[in-house]
Design a protein around this motif. Structure first.
Motif, PDB file in Angstrom:
ATOM      1  N   LEU A   1       0.798  -1.231   0.000  1.00  0.00           N
ATOM      2  CA  LEU A   1       0.000   0.000   0.000  1.00  0.00           C
ATOM      3  C   LEU A   1       0.832   1.283   0.000  1.00  0.00           C
ATOM      4  O   LEU A   1       0.440   2.254  -0.660  1.00  0.00           O
ATOM      5  CB  LEU A   1      -0.968   0.000   1.182  1.00  0.00           C
ATOM      6  N   PRO A   2       1.956   1.357   0.706  1.00  0.00           N
ATOM      7  CA  PRO A   2       2.724   2.609   0.649  1.00  0.00           C
ATOM      8  C   PRO A   2       3.212   2.959  -0.761  1.00  0.00           C
ATOM      9  O   PRO A   2       3.479   4.134  -1.042  1.00  0.00           O
ATOM     10  CB  PRO A   2       3.906   2.346   1.593  1.00  0.00           C
ATOM     11  N   ALA A   3       3.339   1.963  -1.628  1.00  0.00           N
ATOM     12  CA  ALA A   3       3.830   2.211  -2.986  1.00  0.00           C
ATOM     13  C   ALA A   3       2.713   2.520  -3.972  1.00  0.00           C
ATOM     14  O   ALA A   3       2.977   2.892  -5.117  1.00  0.00           O
ATOM     15  CB  ALA A   3       4.628   0.999  -3.475  1.00  0.00           C
ATOM     16  N   VAL A   4       1.467   2.352  -3.558  1.00  0.00           N
ATOM     17  CA  VAL A   4       0.328   2.602  -4.445  1.00  0.00           C
ATOM     18  C   VAL A   4       0.146   4.111  -4.611  1.00  0.00           C
ATOM     19  O   VAL A   4       0.114   4.863  -3.632  1.00  0.00           O
ATOM     20  CB  VAL A   4      -0.950   1.961  -3.881  1.00  0.00           C
ATOM     21  N   THR A   5       0.037   4.566  -5.855  1.00  0.00           N
ATOM     22  CA  THR A   5      -0.134   5.992  -6.138  1.00  0.00           C
ATOM     23  C   THR A   5      -1.443   6.303  -6.855  1.00  0.00           C
ATOM     24  O   THR A   5      -1.856   7.460  -6.895  1.00  0.00           O
ATOM     25  CB  THR A   5       1.038   6.516  -6.990  1.00  0.00           C
ATOM     26  N   ALA A   6      -2.091   5.306  -7.425  1.00  0.00           N
ATOM     27  CA  ALA A   6      -3.347   5.528  -8.143  1.00  0.00           C
ATOM     28  C   ALA A   6      -4.513   5.629  -7.154  1.00  0.00           C
ATOM     29  O   ALA A   6      -4.434   5.108  -6.037  1.00  0.00           O
ATOM     30  CB  ALA A   6      -3.592   4.393  -9.134  1.00  0.00           C
ATOM     31  N   PRO A   7      -5.616   6.262  -7.555  1.00  0.00           N
ATOM     32  CA  PRO A   7      -6.758   6.402  -6.647  1.00  0.00           C
ATOM     33  C   PRO A   7      -7.538   5.115  -6.431  1.00  0.00           C
ATOM     34  O   PRO A   7      -8.347   5.029  -5.508  1.00  0.00           O
ATOM     35  CB  PRO A   7      -7.631   7.456  -7.333  1.00  0.00           C
ATOM     36  N   ARG A   8      -7.303   4.132  -7.281  1.00  0.00           N
ATOM     37  CA  ARG A   8      -7.956   2.834  -7.147  1.00  0.00           C
ATOM     38  C   ARG A   8      -6.887   1.759  -7.220  1.00  0.00           C
ATOM     39  O   ARG A   8      -5.859   1.926  -7.875  1.00  0.00           O
ATOM     40  CB  ARG A   8      -8.976   2.627  -8.270  1.00  0.00           C
ATOM     41  N   VAL A   9      -7.141   0.644  -6.536  1.00  0.00           N
ATOM     42  CA  VAL A   9      -6.151  -0.434  -6.511  1.00  0.00           C
ATOM     43  C   VAL A   9      -6.861  -1.775  -6.587  1.00  0.00           C
ATOM     44  O   VAL A   9      -7.881  -1.993  -5.919  1.00  0.00           O
ATOM     45  CB  VAL A   9      -5.258  -0.339  -5.245  1.00  0.00           C
ATOM     46  N   LEU A  10      -6.345  -2.643  -7.423  1.00  0.00           N
ATOM     47  CA  LEU A  10      -6.791  -4.030  -7.441  1.00  0.00           C
ATOM     48  C   LEU A  10      -5.973  -4.810  -6.426  1.00  0.00           C
ATOM     49  O   LEU A  10      -4.752  -4.652  -6.364  1.00  0.00           O
ATOM     50  CB  LEU A  10      -6.556  -4.669  -8.807  1.00  0.00           C
ATOM     51  N   LEU A  11      -6.646  -5.662  -5.643  1.00  0.00           N
ATOM     52  CA  LEU A  11      -5.952  -6.648  -4.826  1.00  0.00           C
ATOM     53  C   LEU A  11      -6.275  -8.007  -5.417  1.00  0.00           C
ATOM     54  O   LEU A  11      -7.454  -8.394  -5.490  1.00  0.00           O
ATOM     55  CB  LEU A  11      -6.397  -6.590  -3.365  1.00  0.00           C
ATOM     56  N   LEU A  12      -5.233  -8.721  -5.837  1.00  0.00           N
ATOM     57  CA  LEU A  12      -5.425  -9.974  -6.556  1.00  0.00           C
ATOM     58  C   LEU A  12      -4.546 -11.064  -5.963  1.00  0.00           C
ATOM     59  O   LEU A  12      -3.372 -10.832  -5.652  1.00  0.00           O
ATOM     60  CB  LEU A  12      -5.060  -9.801  -8.039  1.00  0.00           C
ATOM     61  N   ALA A  13      -5.096 -12.263  -5.839  1.00  0.00           N
ATOM     62  CA  ALA A  13      -4.283 -13.427  -5.548  1.00  0.00           C
ATOM     63  C   ALA A  13      -3.530 -13.832  -6.815  1.00  0.00           C
ATOM     64  O   ALA A  13      -3.966 -13.530  -7.932  1.00  0.00           O
ATOM     65  CB  ALA A  13      -5.160 -14.578  -5.063  1.00  0.00           C
ATOM     66  N   ALA A  14      -2.416 -14.523  -6.635  1.00  0.00           N
ATOM     67  CA  ALA A  14      -1.591 -14.918  -7.780  1.00  0.00           C
ATOM     68  C   ALA A  14      -2.019 -16.237  -8.388  1.00  0.00           C
ATOM     69  O   ALA A  14      -1.357 -16.744  -9.295  1.00  0.00           O
ATOM     70  CB  ALA A  14      -0.128 -15.015  -7.362  1.00  0.00           C
ATOM     71  N   ASP A  15      -3.148 -16.801  -7.908  1.00  0.00           N
ATOM     72  CA  ASP A  15      -3.544 -18.143  -8.369  1.00  0.00           C
ATOM     73  C   ASP A  15      -4.969 -18.140  -8.940  1.00  0.00           C
ATOM     74  O   ASP A  15      -5.753 -19.036  -8.679  1.00  0.00           O
ATOM     75  CB  ASP A  15      -3.431 -19.162  -7.234  1.00  0.00           C
ATOM     76  N   LEU A  16      -5.273 -17.113  -9.744  1.00  0.00           N
ATOM     77  CA  LEU A  16      -6.601 -16.966 -10.349  1.00  0.00           C
ATOM     78  C   LEU A  16      -6.479 -17.179 -11.858  1.00  0.00           C
ATOM     79  O   LEU A  16      -6.387 -16.221 -12.629  1.00  0.00           O
ATOM     80  CB  LEU A  16      -7.171 -15.575 -10.061  1.00  0.00           C
ATOM     81  N   PRO A  17      -6.486 -18.421 -12.323  1.00  0.00           N
ATOM     82  CA  PRO A  17      -6.183 -18.676 -13.728  1.00  0.00           C
ATOM     83  C   PRO A  17      -7.224 -18.130 -14.704  1.00  0.00           C
ATOM     84  O   PRO A  17      -6.913 -17.953 -15.884  1.00  0.00           O
ATOM     85  CB  PRO A  17      -6.112 -20.203 -13.816  1.00  0.00           C
ATOM     86  N   PHE A  18      -8.439 -17.839 -14.225  1.00  0.00           N
ATOM     87  CA  PHE A  18      -9.485 -17.409 -15.150  1.00  0.00           C
ATOM     88  C   PHE A  18      -9.891 -15.947 -14.957  1.00  0.00           C
ATOM     89  O   PHE A  18     -10.871 -15.495 -15.545  1.00  0.00           O
ATOM     90  CB  PHE A  18     -10.691 -18.346 -15.046  1.00  0.00           C
TER      91      PHE A  18
END
Length: 202
Positions: A82-99
């Protein structure tokens, strides 16, 4: 009016315990690693922050971060990014979502504005079993950051604590974009589905 731009945070530091310690993001479905499939879905992010051990990827320009302590869980991973996020919106995603795909990403981002301009703090997918998927979701950065600050030390704490104060919109997931690969059986099912999808396109 929809905000311009978003950052993507991909949580990729899990130990893969139910996979016997395998490096889950590096496992392949349909000829691509799980991580690369997720990165492809958010290719238009302003910046992409992957929290976990650095791995080869098809995507250039990925920024790698580590949670503190390493293996401290998804909340610690979000806190590291989060400290590195600069955009007003952020996606949080797991790395194991193949679809997960770009259309689903656009749907999540659009849902932040709600119907008739009724904006929410986050929009997340709800899987076929009725379970919230907070790592298949889009959030407004400011309220997410405020919730993180209020929590204190994130290590080992559940991600649901971060979401409790947020106004969330829950989206059904008929396409199974939130399907994840926590076990070998789930990985086999994903590979079978990807093979059928490829045959159907052929």
């Amino acid at each position: 009016m929809t905000d311009d731009g978003y950052d993507a945070v991909v949580v990729a530091g899990g130990a893969g315990r139910r996979l016997g310690g395998a490096d889950k993001p590096a496992l392949t479905v349909g000829g691509r690693t799980l991580l690369d499939r997720v990165l492809a879905a958010c290719a238009d992010a302003r910046q992409t922050l992957v929290v976990g051990p650095e791995r080869p990827t098809e995507r250039a320009g990925v920024r790698w971060l580590r949670e503190d302590p390493p293996g401290g869980g998804p909340l610690a991973a979000v806190a590291a990014a989060l400290p590195a996020v600069t955009a007003p919106r952020v996606l949080l995603l797991a790395a194991d979502l193949p679809f997960l795909d770009a259309a689903t990403v656009r749907r999540l981002l659009a849902a932040l504005d709600g119907d008739g301009g009724d904006r929410c703090d986050g929009a997340l997918l709800v899987d076929a079993g009725g379970r919230d998927q907070p790592l298949a979701a889009a959030y407004r950065t400011a309220p997410l950051r405020a919730a993180r600050t209020a929590l204190g030390d994130p290590a080992g704490r559940p991600l649901r604590g971060l979401l409790a104060p947020l106004r969330l919109t829950r989206l059904p997931d008929p396409a199974g974009a939130a399907f994840d690969c926590d076990t070998w059986d789930e990985l086999a099912a994903a590979r079978d589905r990807a093979g059928r999808d490829r045959a159907g396109r052929g």
